[in-house]
Design a protein around this motif. Structure first.
Motif, PDB file in Angstrom:
ATOM      1  N   ASN A  89      22.730 -27.245 -15.695  1.00 26.72           N
ATOM      2  CA  ASN A  89      21.350 -27.076 -16.163  1.00 26.72           C
ATOM      3  C   ASN A  89      20.414 -28.123 -15.581  1.00 26.72           C
ATOM      4  OD1 ASN A  89      22.003 -24.822 -17.641  1.00 26.72           O
ATOM      5  ND2 ASN A  89      22.308 -25.960 -19.548  1.00 26.72           N
ATOM      6  N   ILE A  90      20.796 -29.371 -15.634  1.00 31.02           N
ATOM      7  CA  ILE A  90      19.909 -30.423 -15.144  1.00 31.02           C
ATOM      8  C   ILE A  90      19.806 -30.379 -13.613  1.00 31.02           C
ATOM      9  CG2 ILE A  90      21.608 -32.299 -14.957  1.00 31.02           C
ATOM     10  CD1 ILE A  90      18.021 -32.581 -16.359  1.00 31.02           C
ATOM     11  N   VAL A  91      20.865 -29.948 -12.950  1.00 30.18           N
ATOM     12  CA  VAL A  91      20.814 -29.824 -11.498  1.00 30.18           C
ATOM     13  C   VAL A  91      19.842 -28.715 -11.100  1.00 30.18           C
ATOM     14  CG1 VAL A  91      22.153 -29.254  -9.423  1.00 30.18           C
ATOM     15  CG2 VAL A  91      23.077 -30.851 -11.112  1.00 30.18           C
ATOM     16  N   GLU A  92      19.800 -27.654 -11.864  1.00 28.43           N
ATOM     17  CA  GLU A  92      18.815 -26.606 -11.596  1.00 28.43           C
ATOM     18  C   GLU A  92      17.398 -27.151 -11.770  1.00 28.43           C
ATOM     19  OE1 GLU A  92      19.164 -23.647 -10.179  1.00 28.43           O
ATOM     20  OE2 GLU A  92      21.273 -24.187  -9.967  1.00 28.43           O
ATOM     21  N   ASP A  93      17.194 -27.996 -12.780  1.00 32.42           N
ATOM     22  CA  ASP A  93      15.891 -28.633 -12.970  1.00 32.42           C
ATOM     23  C   ASP A  93      15.543 -29.516 -11.769  1.00 32.42           C
ATOM     24  OD1 ASP A  93      15.633 -27.424 -15.426  1.00 32.42           O
ATOM     25  OD2 ASP A  93      16.106 -29.235 -16.593  1.00 32.42           O
ATOM     26  N   LEU A  94      16.525 -30.252 -11.272  1.00 31.29           N
ATOM     27  CA  LEU A  94      16.290 -31.108 -10.108  1.00 31.29           C
ATOM     28  C   LEU A  94      15.954 -30.260  -8.885  1.00 31.29           C
ATOM     29  CD1 LEU A  94      16.178 -33.853  -8.739  1.00 31.29           C
ATOM     30  CD2 LEU A  94      18.659 -33.749  -8.456  1.00 31.29           C
ATOM     31  N   ARG A  95      16.640 -29.149  -8.710  1.00 32.69           N
ATOM     32  CA  ARG A  95      16.342 -28.267  -7.577  1.00 32.69           C
ATOM     33  C   ARG A  95      14.932 -27.692  -7.693  1.00 32.69           C
ATOM     34  NH1 ARG A  95      22.380 -25.854  -7.497  1.00 32.69           N
ATOM     35  NH2 ARG A  95      23.272 -27.525  -6.248  1.00 32.69           N
ATOM     36  N   ASP A  96      14.522 -27.370  -8.928  1.00 28.49           N
ATOM     37  CA  ASP A  96      13.143 -26.908  -9.141  1.00 28.49           C
ATOM     38  C   ASP A  96      12.156 -28.002  -8.731  1.00 28.49           C
ATOM     39  OD1 ASP A  96      14.020 -24.460 -10.100  1.00 28.49           O
ATOM     40  OD2 ASP A  96      13.757 -25.010 -12.218  1.00 28.49           O
ATOM     41  N   TYR A  97      12.464 -29.242  -9.138  1.00 27.30           N
ATOM     42  CA  TYR A  97      11.582 -30.350  -8.750  1.00 27.30           C
ATOM     43  C   TYR A  97      11.563 -30.514  -7.225  1.00 27.30           C
ATOM     44  CZ  TYR A  97       9.567 -34.753  -7.702  1.00 27.30           C
ATOM     45  OH  TYR A  97       8.790 -35.710  -7.131  1.00 27.30           O
ATOM     46  N   CYS A  98      12.721 -30.379  -6.582  1.00 27.38           N
ATOM     47  CA  CYS A  98      12.783 -30.510  -5.125  1.00 27.38           C
ATOM     48  C   CYS A  98      11.901 -29.468  -4.446  1.00 27.38           C
ATOM     49  CB  CYS A  98      14.222 -30.399  -4.638  1.00 27.38           C
ATOM     50  SG  CYS A  98      15.226 -31.846  -5.046  1.00 27.38           S
ATOM     51  N   ALA A  99      11.893 -28.254  -4.982  1.00 23.92           N
ATOM     52  CA  ALA A  99      11.021 -27.211  -4.435  1.00 23.92           C
ATOM     53  C   ALA A  99       9.559 -27.610  -4.604  1.00 23.92           C
ATOM     54  CB  ALA A  99      11.301 -25.875  -5.118  1.00 23.92           C
ATOM     55  N   HIS A 100       9.220 -28.173  -5.763  1.00 27.14           N
ATOM     56  CA  HIS A 100       7.867 -28.662  -6.025  1.00 27.14           C
ATOM     57  C   HIS A 100       7.518 -29.801  -5.054  1.00 27.14           C
ATOM     58  CE1 HIS A 100       4.361 -30.012  -8.292  1.00 27.14           C
ATOM     59  NE2 HIS A 100       4.892 -31.216  -8.318  1.00 27.14           N
ATOM     60  N   PHE A 101       8.443 -30.730  -4.871  1.00 30.53           N
ATOM     61  CA  PHE A 101       8.265 -31.856  -3.957  1.00 30.53           C
ATOM     62  C   PHE A 101       7.992 -31.340  -2.543  1.00 30.53           C
ATOM     63  CE2 PHE A 101       9.853 -35.016  -0.963  1.00 30.53           C
ATOM     64  CZ  PHE A 101       9.395 -36.210  -1.465  1.00 30.53           C
ATOM     65  N   ALA A 102       8.807 -30.387  -2.096  1.00 33.19           N
ATOM     66  CA  ALA A 102       8.658 -29.844  -0.744  1.00 33.19           C
ATOM     67  C   ALA A 102       7.294 -29.182  -0.582  1.00 33.19           C
ATOM     68  CB  ALA A 102       9.773 -28.839  -0.452  1.00 33.19           C
ATOM     69  N   GLU A 103       6.863 -28.477  -1.620  1.00 32.12           N
ATOM     70  CA  GLU A 103       5.548 -27.828  -1.559  1.00 32.12           C
ATOM     71  C   GLU A 103       4.434 -28.856  -1.483  1.00 32.12           C
ATOM     72  OE1 GLU A 103       2.754 -25.215  -4.512  1.00 32.12           O
ATOM     73  OE2 GLU A 103       4.910 -24.825  -4.559  1.00 32.12           O
ATOM     74  N   LYS A 104       4.492 -29.866  -2.349  1.00 34.28           N
ATOM     75  CA  LYS A 104       3.451 -30.899  -2.370  1.00 34.28           C
ATOM     76  C   LYS A 104       3.423 -31.720  -1.075  1.00 34.28           C
ATOM     77  CE  LYS A 104       1.510 -30.805  -6.469  1.00 34.28           C
ATOM     78  NZ  LYS A 104       0.100 -30.634  -6.663  1.00 34.28           N
ATOM     79  N   MET A 105       4.591 -31.961  -0.496  1.00 32.08           N
ATOM     80  CA  MET A 105       4.673 -32.750   0.730  1.00 32.08           C
ATOM     81  C   MET A 105       4.517 -31.888   1.977  1.00 32.08           C
ATOM     82  SD  MET A 105       5.092 -35.969   0.017  1.00 32.08           S
ATOM     83  CE  MET A 105       3.860 -35.687  -1.236  1.00 32.08           C
ATOM     84  N   GLU A 106       4.323 -30.573   1.758  1.00 26.08           N
ATOM     85  CA  GLU A 106       4.161 -29.618   2.855  1.00 26.08           C
ATOM     86  C   GLU A 106       5.338 -29.670   3.827  1.00 26.08           C
ATOM     87  OE1 GLU A 106       0.249 -30.381   4.421  1.00 26.08           O
ATOM     88  OE2 GLU A 106      -0.713 -29.563   2.638  1.00 26.08           O
ATOM     89  N   ILE A 107       6.523 -29.647   3.242  1.00 26.48           N
ATOM     90  CA  ILE A 107       7.767 -29.642   4.026  1.00 26.48           C
ATOM     91  C   ILE A 107       8.256 -28.204   4.090  1.00 26.48           C
ATOM     92  CG2 ILE A 107      10.165 -30.416   4.102  1.00 26.48           C
ATOM     93  CD1 ILE A 107       9.262 -32.799   2.333  1.00 26.48           C
ATOM     94  N   THR A 108       8.513 -27.730   5.285  1.00 24.33           N
ATOM     95  CA  THR A 108       9.082 -26.395   5.425  1.00 24.33           C
ATOM     96  C   THR A 108      10.593 -26.524   5.489  1.00 24.33           C
ATOM     97  OG1 THR A 108       8.874 -26.501   7.822  1.00 24.33           O
ATOM     98  CG2 THR A 108       7.068 -25.478   6.619  1.00 24.33           C
ATOM     99  N   LYS A 109      11.260 -25.612   4.822  1.00 27.49           N
ATOM    100  CA  LYS A 109      12.735 -25.651   4.813  1.00 27.49           C
ATOM    101  C   LYS A 109      13.296 -25.134   6.106  1.00 27.49           C
ATOM    102  CE  LYS A 109      13.244 -25.300  -0.140  1.00 27.49           C
ATOM    103  NZ  LYS A 109      13.816 -24.605  -1.244  1.00 27.49           N
TER     104      LYS A 109
END
Length: 109
Positions: A89-109
């Motif tokens: 559960n918490i790892v899924e939350d971290l992955r959600d945050y990572c997606a948010h981080f990537a969006e805010k930092m304009e990082i393309t996967k």
């Protein structure tokens, strides 16, 4: 018992700012020192129950690469935490945050 040694070499300028970082391992297929621009090392001190850290990057590390380095580090920390604890559960939350981080930092996967 098998033993492996990991060696980090940091070349500093006159102001003690890293100019070059290389690493090598006795257990690696390639025995040559590998150049890198940044590393994060975290060690758990069992006696004091705290983390010791070294975070270094070369002065020519591009900011866009630093953003991606942080993003990928956060992602892999989640993977490691999941393997170590099974806390999905918490790892899924971290992955959600990572997606948010990537969006805010304009990082393309």
């Amino acid at each position: 018992m098998k033993r492996a040694e990991i060696k980090l070499i940091v070349d500093l300028d006159d102001n003690n700012v890293p100019e070059k970082i290389t690493w090598e391992s006795t257990d690696a297929a390639n025995k040559d020192a590998v150049p890198v621009k940044s590393f994060m090392l975290a060690l758990w001190d069992h006696n004091y129950k705290n983390t010791m850290r070294i975070d270094l990057w070369t002065k020519d590390m591009p900011v866009n690469e630093m953003k991606k380095f942080f993003f990928e580090t956060l992602q892999t920390m989640g993977d490691s935490f999941l393997r170590a604890t099974g806390e999905t559960n918490i790892v899924e939350d971290l992955r959600d945050y990572c997606a948010h981080f990537a969006e805010k930092m304009e990082i393309t996967k």
